[in-house]
Design an enzyme around this catalytic site. Structure first.
Site, PDB file in Angstrom:
ATOM      1  N   ASP A 238      -2.440   6.583  -3.294  1.00  0.00           N
ATOM      2  CA  ASP A 238      -1.291   5.963  -2.624  1.00  0.00           C
ATOM      3  C   ASP A 238      -0.606   4.918  -3.501  1.00  0.00           C
ATOM      4  O   ASP A 238      -0.912   4.784  -4.687  1.00  0.00           O
ATOM      5  CB  ASP A 238      -1.723   5.353  -1.290  1.00  0.00           C
ATOM      6  CG  ASP A 238      -2.556   4.100  -1.477  1.00  0.00           C
ATOM      7  OD1 ASP A 238      -3.267   4.017  -2.506  1.00  0.00           O
ATOM      8  OD2 ASP A 238      -2.502   3.198  -0.629  1.00  0.00           O
TER       9      ASP A 238
ATOM     10  N   SER B 282       0.806  -1.213   0.000  1.00  0.00           N
ATOM     11  CA  SER B 282       0.000   0.000   0.000  1.00  0.00           C
ATOM     12  C   SER B 282       0.843   1.268   0.000  1.00  0.00           C
ATOM     13  O   SER B 282       1.628   1.498  -0.897  1.00  0.00           O
ATOM     14  CB  SER B 282      -0.956  -0.035   1.189  1.00  0.00           C
ATOM     15  OG  SER B 282      -1.879   1.014   1.092  1.00  0.00           O
ATOM     16  N   HIS B 283       0.729   2.048   1.050  1.00  0.00           N
ATOM     17  CA  HIS B 283       1.356   3.364   1.116  1.00  0.00           C
ATOM     18  C   HIS B 283       2.746   3.313   1.732  1.00  0.00           C
ATOM     19  O   HIS B 283       3.380   4.359   1.891  1.00  0.00           O
ATOM     20  CB  HIS B 283       0.472   4.266   1.967  1.00  0.00           C
ATOM     21  CG  HIS B 283       0.108   3.593   3.254  1.00  0.00           C
ATOM     22  ND1 HIS B 283      -0.832   2.594   3.300  1.00  0.00           N
ATOM     23  CD2 HIS B 283       0.582   3.726   4.498  1.00  0.00           C
ATOM     24  CE1 HIS B 283      -0.924   2.149   4.544  1.00  0.00           C
ATOM     25  NE2 HIS B 283      -0.069   2.818   5.288  1.00  0.00           N
TER      26      HIS B 283
ATOM     27  N   ASP C 126      -0.766   1.714  -4.004  1.00  0.00           N
ATOM     28  CA  ASP C 126      -1.529   0.720  -4.765  1.00  0.00           C
ATOM     29  C   ASP C 126      -2.868   1.258  -5.255  1.00  0.00           C
ATOM     30  O   ASP C 126      -3.701   0.501  -5.756  1.00  0.00           O
ATOM     31  CB  ASP C 126      -1.729  -0.550  -3.931  1.00  0.00           C
ATOM     32  CG  ASP C 126      -2.534  -0.304  -2.675  1.00  0.00           C
ATOM     33  OD1 ASP C 126      -2.496   0.829  -2.144  1.00  0.00           O
ATOM     34  OD2 ASP C 126      -3.223  -1.229  -2.213  1.00  0.00           O
TER      35      ASP C 126
ATOM     36  N   ASP D 132      -5.565   2.642  -3.762  1.00  0.00           N
ATOM     37  CA  ASP D 132      -6.875   2.521  -3.104  1.00  0.00           C
ATOM     38  C   ASP D 132      -7.194   3.698  -2.177  1.00  0.00           C
ATOM     39  O   ASP D 132      -8.337   3.871  -1.768  1.00  0.00           O
ATOM     40  CB  ASP D 132      -7.034   1.167  -2.381  1.00  0.00           C
ATOM     41  CG  ASP D 132      -5.959   0.908  -1.348  1.00  0.00           C
ATOM     42  OD1 ASP D 132      -5.062   1.761  -1.180  1.00  0.00           O
ATOM     43  OD2 ASP D 132      -6.024  -0.165  -0.706  1.00  0.00           O
ATOM     44  N   ARG D 133      -6.192   4.501  -1.854  1.00  0.00           N
ATOM     45  CA  ARG D 133      -6.470   5.649  -0.971  1.00  0.00           C
ATOM     46  C   ARG D 133      -6.640   6.935  -1.782  1.00  0.00           C
ATOM     47  O   ARG D 133      -6.180   7.027  -2.923  1.00  0.00           O
ATOM     48  CB  ARG D 133      -5.325   5.871   0.015  1.00  0.00           C
ATOM     49  CG  ARG D 133      -5.162   4.747   0.986  1.00  0.00           C
ATOM     50  CD  ARG D 133      -4.130   5.070   2.030  1.00  0.00           C
ATOM     51  NE  ARG D 133      -4.139   4.001   3.021  1.00  0.00           N
ATOM     52  CZ  ARG D 133      -3.643   4.085   4.238  1.00  0.00           C
ATOM     53  NH1 ARG D 133      -3.048   5.193   4.626  1.00  0.00           N
ATOM     54  NH2 ARG D 133      -3.713   3.072   5.060  1.00  0.00           N
TER      55      ARG D 133
ATOM     56  N   LYS E 201     -11.322  -0.299  -1.267  1.00  0.00           N
ATOM     57  CA  LYS E 201     -11.452   1.149  -1.370  1.00  0.00           C
ATOM     58  C   LYS E 201     -10.820   1.587  -2.687  1.00  0.00           C
ATOM     59  O   LYS E 201     -10.017   0.853  -3.263  1.00  0.00           O
ATOM     60  CB  LYS E 201     -10.836   1.841  -0.169  1.00  0.00           C
ATOM     61  CG  LYS E 201      -9.408   1.475   0.139  1.00  0.00           C
ATOM     62  CD  LYS E 201      -9.004   2.141   1.440  1.00  0.00           C
ATOM     63  CE  LYS E 201      -7.583   1.779   1.849  1.00  0.00           C
ATOM     64  NZ  LYS E 201      -7.517   0.679   2.821  1.00  0.00           N
TER      65      LYS E 201
HETATM   66  C1  G1P Z   1      -4.325   1.182   8.130  1.00  0.00           C
HETATM   67  C2  G1P Z   1      -5.556   2.052   8.279  1.00  0.00           C
HETATM   68  C3  G1P Z   1      -6.791   1.250   7.945  1.00  0.00           C
HETATM   69  C4  G1P Z   1      -6.659   0.665   6.547  1.00  0.00           C
HETATM   70  C5  G1P Z   1      -5.361  -0.121   6.443  1.00  0.00           C
HETATM   71  C6  G1P Z   1      -5.122  -0.606   5.021  1.00  0.00           C
HETATM   72  O1  G1P Z   1      -4.382   0.099   9.025  1.00  0.00           O
HETATM   73  O2  G1P Z   1      -5.645   2.592   9.575  1.00  0.00           O
HETATM   74  O3  G1P Z   1      -7.918   2.063   8.054  1.00  0.00           O
HETATM   75  O4  G1P Z   1      -7.738  -0.176   6.258  1.00  0.00           O
HETATM   76  O5  G1P Z   1      -4.257   0.694   6.817  1.00  0.00           O
HETATM   77  O6  G1P Z   1      -4.998   0.451   4.114  1.00  0.00           O
HETATM   78  P1  G1P Z   1      -3.629   0.099  10.452  1.00  0.00           P
HETATM   79  O7  G1P Z   1      -2.187   0.385  10.168  1.00  0.00           O
HETATM   80  O8  G1P Z   1      -4.248   1.202  11.249  1.00  0.00           O
HETATM   81  O9  G1P Z   1      -3.904  -1.261  11.027  1.00  0.00           O
HETATM   82 ZN    ZN Z   2      -3.318   1.339  -0.327  1.00  0.00          ZN
END
Ligand code: G1P
Ligand code: ZN
Length: 544
Positions: free
Chosen positions: A278, A113-114, A280, A282-283, A377
């Protein structure tokens, strides 16, 4: 087909977190580490012989290496067909879209992800089920259980496949079909939004926008959709060239990490609209000229205005938000007379509600918004939704947000993250909070009186599965809240998240800076939890 059976030893740390298995690249590069996890996935799935899987990732370092290994293992395990994005690329929402469109058995998505990427940064792998969404806990638990006892994996000895040309290839008995990573997703977006209206807005010679792809996966998607199909000038895109290390950046679209975009949108003569996505895809972060829309507000605003957009013209049936997300969406749901569900953090908890037709829109405070069009998302979806609204309402982002507050009240909201703190201190902080559950209610802190404190637990209304210890809530008598959680996606030490929320109905008091409006609650959070003491930090790493 000559399959090789390779003996291996189980690793004990392959427990998926909030969103799949995320580790540093060198961890994944340990002997058989990736293979063990992939075999654990394949061993946990019933009836996969001849099945179709979707495969792709966010293009980060190690993506292509992992894709080649997974293809050879899929072939050796009797998978019938794999749809793989060209060059191994698929954004997370596009992977979800493709799984659904081609009715695949499921998909393997490679992403952290990010989180930053590169040889010493993060890599990740997750399994998505046939509805296109992240595997529910019972599946991830089965994968983890299998990973603890695995002693061999199967792989086809074969050369790497060329993945740069579209079309079908044979790998053992399996078909590998290289697909355009953007086409199916772009078509879905066209079916939901009024592209004609958006094209008119973007081409009117007045409206200016900036989209920051942060050198991650959404570059090619934005190029095709925003520039090619919607006519945005090419210089509306920033950092649109995907790079294996995301240009050394941290592709998390928030006020801290997307500062390049933020500076442009908060300068004089700023563009009308700014957005970022982000690693991937999705954000999303949504900005107006000199204006930041909190993700919680964005969800509420999209819900309140959904019928202005073709895909949601007939109205929405319900909303779901994660527990730490602000209650702004609840007020919209109430006004629309539809249910609002409160789920634990993580998109996987929305899947059952979406599949059962109980909700249309979902969102998390962590820059995640989406709908029943896929089961992840979706960053660009949110950007297009906002552009469609701007085109129809002919108002600025700030005007739309302020009008929303006037009608529903404003939920001041902020999240403070303390990243990479010692695990022991973080656990102690949580224990300290739990130890106070019995005595907190009734205590007064300045103008605030505690109404309750608890560990959030959730019973899924569809399959009745129970998830406990999903964050500590402290509720105050005026409806304000402080929530504490430890991140389930970090790869170094612990990350403490503190979520703060206060409701303001008085329109004359809705113009404050969020940190100012929440100053008392920020202090109370430290008083109750001993944040400084337990983390050794005197300020958060990231404030959103
Ligand atoms: C974080 C975000 C959560 C999201 C997840 C995946 O998880 O807080 O809302 O679904 O990334 O993108 P966390 O690191 O808080 O467990
Ligand atoms: Zn992501």
């Amino acid at each position: 087909m000559q399959v090789t059976d390779i003996r291996t030893t189980a690793y004990k740390d392959q427990k998926p977190g909030t969103s799949g298995l995320r580790k540093k690249v060198p961890v994944f590069q340990q002997t058989h580490y990736l293979e063990n996890f992939v075999q654990s996935i394949l061993d946990s799935l019933p009836d996969i012989q001849g099945a179709t899987l979707v495969l792709g990732g966010d293009g980060r370092y190690y993506n292509l290496t992992a894709i080649q290994t997974i293809l050879k293992m899929a072939a050796a395990n009797g998978i019938g067909r794999v749809l793989v994005g060209r060059a191994g690329l698929l954004s997370t929402p596009a992977a979800s879209c493709v799984i659904r469109k081609y009715q695949a058995y499921g998909g393997i998505v490679l992403s952290a992800s990010h989180n930053p990427a590169g040889p010493t940064e993060d890599f990740g792998i997750k399994y998505n089920i046939g509805n296109g969404g992240p595997a529910p806990e019972k599946v991830t638990e089965a994968i983890y259980a299998r990973s603890l006892s695995i002693d061999h994996y199967r792989i086809l000895p074969a050369d790497d496949l060329p993945l740069d040309e579209l079309g079908k290839q044979q790998l053992g008995d399996m078909i590998v079909e290289v697909i355009d990573p953007v086409a199916d997703y772009a078509e879905l977006m066209e079916s939901l939004f009024d592209f004609e209206a958006i094209r008119t807005l973007l081409g009117n010679g007045q409206f200016r926008m900036r989209f920051d792809a942060m050198h991650a996966i959404t570059g090619p998607y934005a190029q095709e959709i925003l520039v090619k199909r919607l006519g945005a000038p090419a210089d509306s895109l920033m950092n649109a060239q995907p790079l294996e290390d995301f240009g050394g950046g941290h592709p998390d679209p928030n006020l801290t990490y997307a500062h390049e975009l933020v500076e442009i949108l908060f300068a004089q003569n700023a563009p009308d609209f700014g957005a970022a996505s982000d690693g991937d895809g999705d954000r999303n972060m949504i900005l107006g000229g000199n204006f930041f829309v909190t993700p919680s507000d964005s969800l509420a605003i999209l819900a309140a205005n959904a019928t202005q957009v073709p895909g949601y013209r007939n109205g929405i049936v319900g909303i779901a938000r994660s527990m730490p997300t602000s209650q702004a969406a609840d007020r919209v749901a109430e006004a629309l007379n539809i249910p609002c569900y409160e789920t634990p953090t993580g998109w996987k908890f929305f899947g059952n509600l979406l599949d059962a037709g109980k909700v249309t829109l979902c969102g998390e405070e962590s820059f995640g918004t989406g709908s029943d069009h896929v089961r992840e998302k979706d960053g660009l979806w949110a950007v297009l939704f906002w552009l469609n609204l701007l085109a129809v309402r002919k108002q600025s982002v700030a005007e739309i947000a302020r009008e929303h507050w006037q009608r529903f009240g404003r939920n001041y909201y902020s999240r403070h993250d303390y990243e990479g703190v010692p695990t022991e201190g973080a656990n102690k902080l949580i224990d300290t909070l739990r130890a106070q559950f019995a005595t907190l209610a009734g205590q007064t802190y300045g103008a605030y009186t505690v109404a309750f404190s608890d560990d959030f637990a959730y019973t899924d209304p569809i399959d009745h599965s129970v998830s406990t210890q999903q964050g500590i809530r402290i509720g105050f008598t005026d409806g304000s809240r402080i929530v504490f959680r430890l991140s389930g996606t970090g790869t170094e030490g612990a990350t403490l998240r503190v979520y703060l929320e206060r409701y303001e109905a008085d329109t004359a008091k809705q113009g404050l800076d969020g940190q100012v409006a929440l100053a008392d609650l920020i202090k109370i959070a430290d008083d109750i939890a001993g944040i400084r003491k337990h983390t050794g930090r005197n300020k958060p790493t990231v404030i959103t």
